[in-house]
Write a protein that holds these residues in place. Structure first.
Motif, PDB file in Angstrom:
ATOM      1  N   UNK A 262       0.847  -1.192   0.000  1.00  0.00           N
ATOM      2  CA  UNK A 262       0.000   0.000   0.000  1.00  0.00           C
ATOM      3  C   UNK A 262       0.880   1.238   0.000  1.00  0.00           C
ATOM      4  N   UNK A 263       0.245   2.395   0.062  1.00  0.00           N
ATOM      5  CA  UNK A 263       0.962   3.669   0.090  1.00  0.00           C
ATOM      6  C   UNK A 263       0.650   4.404   1.381  1.00  0.00           C
ATOM      7  N   UNK A 264       1.691   4.906   2.022  1.00  0.00           N
ATOM      8  CA  UNK A 264       1.555   5.667   3.263  1.00  0.00           C
ATOM      9  C   UNK A 264       1.933   7.122   2.977  1.00  0.00           C
ATOM     10  N   UNK A 265       0.929   7.997   3.047  1.00  0.00           N
ATOM     11  CA  UNK A 265       1.137   9.430   2.841  1.00  0.00           C
ATOM     12  C   UNK A 265       1.477  10.034   4.206  1.00  0.00           C
ATOM     13  N   UNK A 266       2.736  10.395   4.413  1.00  0.00           N
ATOM     14  CA  UNK A 266       3.198  10.828   5.738  1.00  0.00           C
ATOM     15  C   UNK A 266       3.542  12.309   5.768  1.00  0.00           C
ATOM     16  N   UNK A 267       3.239  12.957   6.891  1.00  0.00           N
ATOM     17  CA  UNK A 267       3.757  14.308   7.087  1.00  0.00           C
ATOM     18  C   UNK A 267       5.232  14.204   7.467  1.00  0.00           C
ATOM     19  N   UNK A 268       5.985  15.189   7.050  1.00  0.00           N
ATOM     20  CA  UNK A 268       7.401  15.216   7.417  1.00  0.00           C
ATOM     21  C   UNK A 268       7.549  15.340   8.933  1.00  0.00           C
ATOM     22  N   UNK A 269       6.639  16.077   9.553  1.00  0.00           N
ATOM     23  CA  UNK A 269       6.681  16.264  10.996  1.00  0.00           C
ATOM     24  C   UNK A 269       6.572  14.928  11.729  1.00  0.00           C
ATOM     25  N   UNK A 270       5.679  14.064  11.259  1.00  0.00           N
ATOM     26  CA  UNK A 270       5.565  12.733  11.858  1.00  0.00           C
ATOM     27  C   UNK A 270       6.847  11.938  11.616  1.00  0.00           C
ATOM     28  N   UNK A 271       7.331  11.957  10.388  1.00  0.00           N
ATOM     29  CA  UNK A 271       8.503  11.158  10.023  1.00  0.00           C
ATOM     30  C   UNK A 271       9.742  11.556  10.823  1.00  0.00           C
ATOM     31  N   UNK A 272       9.901  12.837  11.068  1.00  0.00           N
ATOM     32  CA  UNK A 272      11.057  13.322  11.830  1.00  0.00           C
ATOM     33  C   UNK A 272      11.060  12.725  13.232  1.00  0.00           C
ATOM     34  N   UNK A 273       9.879  12.612  13.822  1.00  0.00           N
ATOM     35  CA  UNK A 273       9.775  12.120  15.196  1.00  0.00           C
ATOM     36  C   UNK A 273       9.650  10.608  15.284  1.00  0.00           C
ATOM     37  N   UNK A 274       9.305   9.948  14.182  1.00  0.00           N
ATOM     38  CA  UNK A 274       9.122   8.493  14.193  1.00  0.00           C
ATOM     39  C   UNK A 274       9.843   7.831  13.007  1.00  0.00           C
ATOM     40  N   UNK A 275      11.162   8.032  12.907  1.00  0.00           N
ATOM     41  CA  UNK A 275      11.886   7.442  11.777  1.00  0.00           C
ATOM     42  C   UNK A 275      11.853   5.920  11.779  1.00  0.00           C
ATOM     43  N   UNK A 276      11.683   5.317  12.961  1.00  0.00           N
ATOM     44  CA  UNK A 276      11.608   3.852  13.034  1.00  0.00           C
ATOM     45  C   UNK A 276      10.357   3.328  12.336  1.00  0.00           C
TER      46      UNK A 276
END
Length: 265
Positions: free
Chosen positions: A48-62
């Protein structure tokens, strides 16, 4: 092909209903839901595709690492979920690519709000899935827009799926509130008419949203949330696979269309 998209963001929806939620809890709720979704997809053997905010990704890189390591697509959902500037389009793309080590070719605007397509093109996105071609009271009226894919400013537009004729939206709220047999019937009608389905959800829907005092969410949002929603997704996937429908990543679907267009010229 059935395209499942999940908007991974800081869970700020309670703010719309006069509630506040600490940032770490916003992240925790979205993360718990994302992990549940990943488990469902892995068990079903689909991507599938996960549309992520950069803000989320910065805090949850795992979590981002888990998404890409399991073969799913990472796309942009903006830099922040409740704050948007045109420069965020490129900034979020670059940040997600930096964190994931993968190219980011797709975009979806938070809350499916309008966005300048010239800016989408300028930021280098190949496709945009920010249009719900229906009427949603208080949000948008897109009855004048195409209900299936089209091009705008050289960017492939992939609207969310709606039923033929009356354009009933086949989106997350429908999956919360309609009987599953009706969802399947509407989905089957759209699939046969269009040749694909583009469905979108949020990971936080797969957590329990019934705490009215804390979250303030209306009944139609909280209904069937948590494990019942996990089971609804499992049921839908099993039904679609039994019919022989194939699931895929939005980027792969877009690439197929773009490739055909290039060969035509």
């Amino acid at each position: 092909m059935i395209l499942l998209g999940f908007d991974v963001e800081e869970f700020d929806m309670p703010f719309e209903y006069g509630k506040s939620l600490p940032f770490d809890e916003q992240l925790a709720i979205s993360t718990a839901g994302t992990l549940k979704v990943l488990n469902v997809l892995q068990a079903a053997g689909i991507k599938a595709t996960f549309f992520c905010t950069a803000n989320y990704a910065i805090h949850k890189p795992d979590v981002i690492e888990a998404i890409v390591s399991q073969g799913h697509e990472l796309a942009s959902h903006g830099y922040y979920h409740s704050d948007f500037k045109a420069e965020h389009l490129l900034q979020s793309k670059l940040k997600l690519e930096e964190i994931s080590g993968k190219p980011v070719t797709g975009f979806r605007m938070a809350r499916m709000m309008p966005v300048d397509e010239a800016e989408i093109e300028k930021a280098g996105y190949a496709y945009n899935s920010s249009l719900n071609p229906t009427w949603l009271p208080g949000r948008y009226n897109n009855f004048d827009k195409p209900r299936t894919w089209f091009y705008d400013h050289n960017v492939l537009q992939i609207p969310a799926s709606v039923s033929p004729l009356i354009r009933f939206p086949l989106f997350w709220l429908s999956f919360h509130n309609l009987p599953m047999p009706l969802i399947k019937w509407l989905s089957n009608s759209a699939y046969k008419k269009d040749g694909y389905l583009n469905l979108y959800f949020h990971p936080w829907e797969f957590t329990n949203l019934h705490d009215k005092e804390k979250l303030g969410l209306p009944v139609y949002v909280a209904k069937n949330s948590g494990e019942p929603f996990v089971n609804r997704l499992k049921d839908f996937i099993s039904w679609a696979q039994a019919k022989g429908y194939v699931f895929g990543k939005t980027g792969d679907f877009a690439e197929g269309i773009i490739s055909k267009k290039s060969k035509a010229f």
